[in-house]
Write a protein that holds these residues in place. Structure first.
Motif, PDB file in Angstrom:
ATOM      1  N   SER A 194     -20.711  35.249 -14.902  1.00 50.91           N
ATOM      2  CA  SER A 194     -19.930  35.456 -15.951  1.00 50.91           C
ATOM      3  C   SER A 194     -19.907  34.894 -17.114  1.00 50.91           C
ATOM      4  CB  SER A 194     -18.387  35.485 -15.516  1.00 50.91           C
ATOM      5  OG  SER A 194     -18.107  36.309 -14.291  1.00 50.91           O
ATOM      6  N   MET A 195     -19.942  33.498 -16.965  1.00 49.92           N
ATOM      7  CA  MET A 195     -20.198  32.585 -18.263  1.00 49.92           C
ATOM      8  C   MET A 195     -21.356  33.042 -18.909  1.00 49.92           C
ATOM      9  SD  MET A 195     -18.732  28.800 -16.991  1.00 49.92           S
ATOM     10  CE  MET A 195     -19.869  28.527 -15.726  1.00 49.92           C
ATOM     11  N   ASP A 196     -22.364  33.318 -18.560  1.00 48.62           N
ATOM     12  CA  ASP A 196     -23.472  33.562 -19.182  1.00 48.62           C
ATOM     13  C   ASP A 196     -23.157  34.821 -19.984  1.00 48.62           C
ATOM     14  OD1 ASP A 196     -24.972  31.742 -18.236  1.00 48.62           O
ATOM     15  OD2 ASP A 196     -26.096  32.931 -16.879  1.00 48.62           O
ATOM     16  N   GLU A 197     -22.640  35.900 -19.578  1.00 47.11           N
ATOM     17  CA  GLU A 197     -22.241  37.115 -20.208  1.00 47.11           C
ATOM     18  C   GLU A 197     -21.204  36.839 -21.477  1.00 47.11           C
ATOM     19  OE1 GLU A 197     -21.954  41.239 -21.268  1.00 47.11           O
ATOM     20  OE2 GLU A 197     -23.608  39.847 -20.243  1.00 47.11           O
ATOM     21  N   MET A 198     -20.062  36.243 -21.090  1.00 43.06           N
ATOM     22  CA  MET A 198     -19.110  35.905 -22.066  1.00 43.06           C
ATOM     23  C   MET A 198     -19.958  35.143 -23.212  1.00 43.06           C
ATOM     24  SD  MET A 198     -15.596  35.246 -19.939  1.00 43.06           S
ATOM     25  CE  MET A 198     -16.135  34.487 -18.552  1.00 43.06           C
ATOM     26  N   TYR A 199     -20.817  34.069 -22.904  1.00 40.16           N
ATOM     27  CA  TYR A 199     -21.333  33.516 -23.967  1.00 40.16           C
ATOM     28  C   TYR A 199     -22.262  34.346 -24.811  1.00 40.16           C
ATOM     29  CZ  TYR A 199     -23.972  30.103 -26.806  1.00 40.16           C
ATOM     30  OH  TYR A 199     -24.485  29.476 -27.691  1.00 40.16           O
ATOM     31  N   ARG A 200     -23.002  35.173 -24.137  1.00 40.93           N
ATOM     32  CA  ARG A 200     -23.677  36.348 -24.990  1.00 40.93           C
ATOM     33  C   ARG A 200     -22.864  37.060 -25.910  1.00 40.93           C
ATOM     34  NH1 ARG A 200     -24.479  41.332 -25.292  1.00 40.93           N
ATOM     35  NH2 ARG A 200     -23.160  41.819 -23.746  1.00 40.93           N
TER      36      ARG A 200
END
Length: 226
Positions: A194-200
Protein backbone atom coordinates in the motif's frame (compact mmCIF):
# COMPACT_ATOMS: atom_id res chain seq x y z
CA UNK A 1 46.95 31.87 8.40
CA UNK A 2 45.89 35.53 8.44
CA UNK A 3 45.86 35.70 4.65
CA UNK A 4 43.76 32.53 4.44
CA UNK A 5 41.23 33.98 6.87
CA UNK A 6 41.09 37.19 4.84
CA UNK A 7 40.37 35.08 1.77
CA UNK A 8 37.22 33.70 3.42
CA UNK A 9 35.60 36.94 2.24
CA UNK A 10 37.26 37.10 -1.18
CA UNK A 11 34.89 37.95 -4.03
CA UNK A 12 36.34 35.04 -6.03
CA UNK A 13 34.53 31.83 -5.13
CA UNK A 14 37.51 29.65 -6.04
CA UNK A 15 39.82 31.62 -3.73
CA UNK A 16 37.27 31.36 -0.90
CA UNK A 17 36.94 27.63 -1.42
CA UNK A 18 40.71 27.06 -1.53
CA UNK A 19 41.18 29.08 1.66
CA UNK A 20 38.57 26.98 3.44
CA UNK A 21 40.19 23.75 2.25
CA UNK A 22 43.60 24.86 3.49
CA UNK A 23 42.26 25.94 6.87
CA UNK A 24 40.45 22.62 7.26
CA UNK A 25 43.64 20.80 6.31
CA UNK A 26 45.56 22.70 8.99
CA UNK A 27 42.87 22.01 11.59
CA UNK A 28 45.12 22.54 14.61
CA UNK A 29 44.22 24.24 17.88
CA UNK A 30 45.53 27.63 16.74
CA UNK A 31 43.51 27.48 13.51
CA UNK A 32 40.37 26.48 15.39
CA UNK A 33 40.83 29.31 17.87
CA UNK A 34 41.32 31.88 15.11
CA UNK A 35 38.23 30.69 13.24
CA UNK A 36 36.14 30.81 16.42
CA UNK A 37 37.25 34.43 16.93
CA UNK A 38 36.13 35.22 13.39
CA UNK A 39 32.70 33.69 14.00
CA UNK A 40 32.24 35.65 17.22
CA UNK A 41 33.38 39.01 15.82
CA UNK A 42 30.20 40.80 14.72
CA UNK A 43 32.26 43.55 13.09
CA UNK A 44 33.64 41.20 10.44
CA UNK A 45 31.89 40.60 7.09
CA UNK A 46 29.03 38.10 7.15
CA UNK A 47 30.55 35.97 4.38
CA UNK A 48 33.80 35.61 6.31
CA UNK A 49 31.98 34.55 9.47
CA UNK A 50 29.77 32.09 7.58
CA UNK A 51 32.73 30.46 5.85
CA UNK A 52 34.56 30.24 9.16
CA UNK A 53 31.59 28.26 10.52
CA UNK A 54 31.66 25.94 7.50
CA UNK A 55 35.40 25.39 7.94
CA UNK A 56 35.03 24.64 11.64
CA UNK A 57 32.28 22.14 10.92
CA UNK A 58 34.51 20.32 8.46
CA UNK A 59 37.42 20.32 10.92
CA UNK A 60 35.07 18.52 13.30
CA UNK A 61 36.25 19.72 16.69
CA UNK A 62 33.52 18.99 19.26
CA UNK A 63 34.60 22.01 21.29
CA UNK A 64 32.66 24.18 18.84
CA UNK A 65 29.35 22.38 19.45
CA UNK A 66 27.95 24.91 21.93
CA UNK A 67 28.94 27.83 19.70
CA UNK A 68 27.08 26.33 16.75
CA UNK A 69 24.07 25.39 18.86
CA UNK A 70 23.80 28.88 20.36
CA UNK A 71 23.82 30.44 16.89
CA UNK A 72 21.40 27.86 15.48
CA UNK A 73 18.78 28.38 18.18
CA UNK A 74 19.03 32.19 18.32
CA UNK A 75 16.09 33.59 16.33
CA UNK A 76 17.64 37.08 16.36
CA UNK A 77 20.87 35.83 14.78
CA UNK A 78 21.56 36.25 11.07
CA UNK A 79 19.73 33.62 9.03
CA UNK A 80 22.77 32.60 6.96
CA UNK A 81 24.92 32.12 10.04
CA UNK A 82 22.18 29.99 11.60
CA UNK A 83 21.88 27.79 8.52
CA UNK A 84 25.67 27.31 8.34
CA UNK A 85 25.76 26.47 12.05
CA UNK A 86 23.01 23.87 11.71
CA UNK A 87 24.89 22.12 8.90
CA UNK A 88 28.09 22.35 10.96
CA UNK A 89 26.29 20.58 13.81
CA UNK A 90 25.38 17.89 11.31
CA UNK A 91 29.06 17.59 10.36
CA UNK A 92 30.01 17.20 14.04
CA UNK A 93 27.37 14.51 14.55
CA UNK A 94 26.71 15.23 18.25
CA UNK A 95 23.28 13.60 18.57
CA UNK A 96 22.43 15.35 21.84
CA UNK A 97 23.08 18.75 20.26
CA UNK A 98 21.18 17.79 17.13
CA UNK A 99 18.17 16.69 19.18
CA UNK A 100 18.01 20.24 20.58
CA UNK A 101 17.09 21.43 17.08
CA UNK A 102 13.70 19.72 17.51
CA UNK A 103 12.86 22.57 19.88
CA UNK A 104 12.79 25.07 17.02
CA UNK A 105 9.33 26.57 16.65
CA UNK A 106 7.06 25.89 13.68
CA UNK A 107 6.92 29.68 13.43
CA UNK A 108 10.64 29.93 12.64
CA UNK A 109 11.96 30.66 9.15
CA UNK A 110 11.18 27.88 6.67
CA UNK A 111 14.78 27.52 5.51
CA UNK A 112 16.00 27.29 9.08
CA UNK A 113 13.51 24.48 9.73
CA UNK A 114 14.56 22.73 6.52
CA UNK A 115 18.24 22.80 7.47
CA UNK A 116 17.34 21.35 10.86
CA UNK A 117 15.17 18.68 9.23
CA UNK A 118 18.02 17.73 6.91
CA UNK A 119 20.56 17.11 9.69
CA UNK A 120 17.97 15.38 11.89
CA UNK A 121 16.77 13.03 9.15
CA UNK A 122 19.37 10.29 9.81
CA UNK A 123 18.44 10.09 13.51
CA UNK A 124 15.70 8.00 15.05
CA UNK A 125 12.44 9.88 15.02
CA UNK A 126 10.28 10.91 17.92
CA UNK A 127 7.37 8.88 16.59
CA UNK A 128 6.89 5.64 14.70
CA UNK A 129 7.76 5.66 11.02
CA UNK A 130 6.25 2.91 8.89
CA UNK A 131 8.29 3.70 5.78
CA UNK A 132 10.44 6.38 4.14
CA UNK A 133 10.67 7.04 0.41
CA UNK A 134 12.85 9.45 -1.56
CA UNK A 135 15.24 11.73 0.30
CA UNK A 136 15.49 15.33 1.41
CA UNK A 137 17.52 17.34 -1.13
CA UNK A 138 20.65 19.03 0.21
CA UNK A 139 19.79 22.55 1.50
CA UNK A 140 20.04 25.51 -0.86
CA UNK A 141 20.42 23.39 -3.99
CA UNK A 142 18.17 23.80 -7.02
CA UNK A 143 16.53 20.48 -6.14
CA UNK A 144 15.68 21.73 -2.67
CA UNK A 145 14.32 25.04 -3.97
CA UNK A 146 12.15 23.21 -6.50
CA UNK A 147 10.78 20.89 -3.83
CA UNK A 148 10.14 23.67 -1.33
CA UNK A 149 8.46 25.88 -3.93
CA UNK A 150 6.14 23.12 -5.14
CA UNK A 151 5.43 21.01 -2.06
CA UNK A 152 2.11 22.73 -1.32
CA UNK A 153 0.81 22.14 -4.84
CA UNK A 154 2.02 18.54 -4.77
CA UNK A 155 0.07 17.82 -1.59
CA UNK A 156 -3.00 19.68 -2.85
CA UNK A 157 -2.86 17.95 -6.24
CA UNK A 158 -2.79 14.37 -4.94
CA UNK A 159 -6.09 12.58 -5.52
CA UNK A 160 -6.72 11.04 -2.12
CA UNK A 161 -9.46 8.80 -3.51
CA UNK A 162 -6.84 6.90 -5.53
CA UNK A 163 -5.11 5.74 -2.35
CA UNK A 164 -5.68 2.07 -1.49
CA UNK A 165 -8.11 1.75 1.44
CA UNK A 166 -6.57 1.04 4.83
CA UNK A 167 -9.06 -0.88 6.98
CA UNK A 168 -10.18 0.77 10.25
CA UNK A 169 -7.81 3.69 9.90
CA UNK A 170 -7.85 7.47 9.75
CA UNK A 171 -5.42 8.99 7.28
CA UNK A 172 -4.14 12.50 6.58
CA UNK A 173 -1.70 13.87 4.00
CA UNK A 174 0.35 16.99 4.51
CA UNK A 175 3.77 18.60 4.66
CA UNK A 176 5.51 18.84 8.01
CA UNK A 177 7.89 21.83 8.08
CA UNK A 178 9.84 20.36 10.98
CA UNK A 179 10.69 17.10 9.22
CA UNK A 180 10.79 18.48 5.68
CA UNK A 181 8.87 15.46 4.41
CA UNK A 182 5.46 15.08 2.85
CA UNK A 183 3.83 12.83 5.42
CA UNK A 184 1.00 10.34 5.25
CA UNK A 185 -0.21 9.87 8.82
CA UNK A 186 -2.35 6.91 9.80
CA UNK A 187 -3.07 4.97 12.97
CA UNK A 188 -2.67 1.64 11.14
CA UNK A 189 0.48 0.35 9.44
CA UNK A 190 -0.43 0.44 5.72
CA UNK A 191 1.99 -2.33 4.76
CA UNK A 192 4.65 -2.21 2.06
CA UNK A 193 2.43 -2.77 -0.97
CA UNK A 194 0.00 0.00 0.00
CA UNK A 195 2.85 2.41 0.80
CA UNK A 196 4.45 1.61 -2.56
CA UNK A 197 1.20 2.44 -4.34
CA UNK A 198 0.60 5.64 -2.39
CA UNK A 199 4.16 6.78 -3.02
CA UNK A 200 3.71 6.11 -6.74
CA UNK A 201 0.64 8.41 -6.75
CA UNK A 202 2.44 11.18 -4.84
CA UNK A 203 5.58 10.80 -6.95
CA UNK A 204 3.58 11.08 -10.17
CA UNK A 205 2.07 14.35 -8.93
CA UNK A 206 5.52 15.62 -7.92
CA UNK A 207 7.07 14.81 -11.28
CA UNK A 208 4.44 16.94 -13.03
CA UNK A 209 6.14 19.85 -11.23
CA UNK A 210 9.70 18.78 -11.87
CA UNK A 211 10.30 17.22 -8.45
CA UNK A 212 11.93 13.79 -8.51
CA UNK A 213 12.72 11.41 -5.65
CA UNK A 214 10.12 13.35 -3.66
CA UNK A 215 10.64 12.79 0.09
CA UNK A 216 7.62 11.05 1.63
CA UNK A 217 7.18 9.30 4.97
CA UNK A 218 4.39 7.13 6.31
CA UNK A 219 4.07 7.74 10.03
CA UNK A 220 1.88 6.80 12.98
CA UNK A 221 -0.49 9.42 14.39
CA UNK A 222 -2.26 12.60 13.36
CA UNK A 223 -0.94 16.05 12.60
CA UNK A 224 -0.19 18.38 15.49
CA UNK A 225 1.38 21.78 15.02
CA UNK A 226 1.91 22.66 18.68
Amino acid sequence: MDSLIEDLDNENESIRSNAMDELVGMGDEKTIGSLVQVVQNENLPLEMRKNAIVSLGKIGDNGTTELFLDISMNESENKHLRMASILALGDLGDEEALESLRELSYGDDGLILYHAAYVLAPLNDIYEVYGTYGELPYPLTEEQRSYRNNVGEIVFGVNFSEFPPIVNSSMTLGHDRKTGYIEVMTDVNPGTSSMDEMYRIISTEAEKRGVYQVPVRFVYGTFSFA
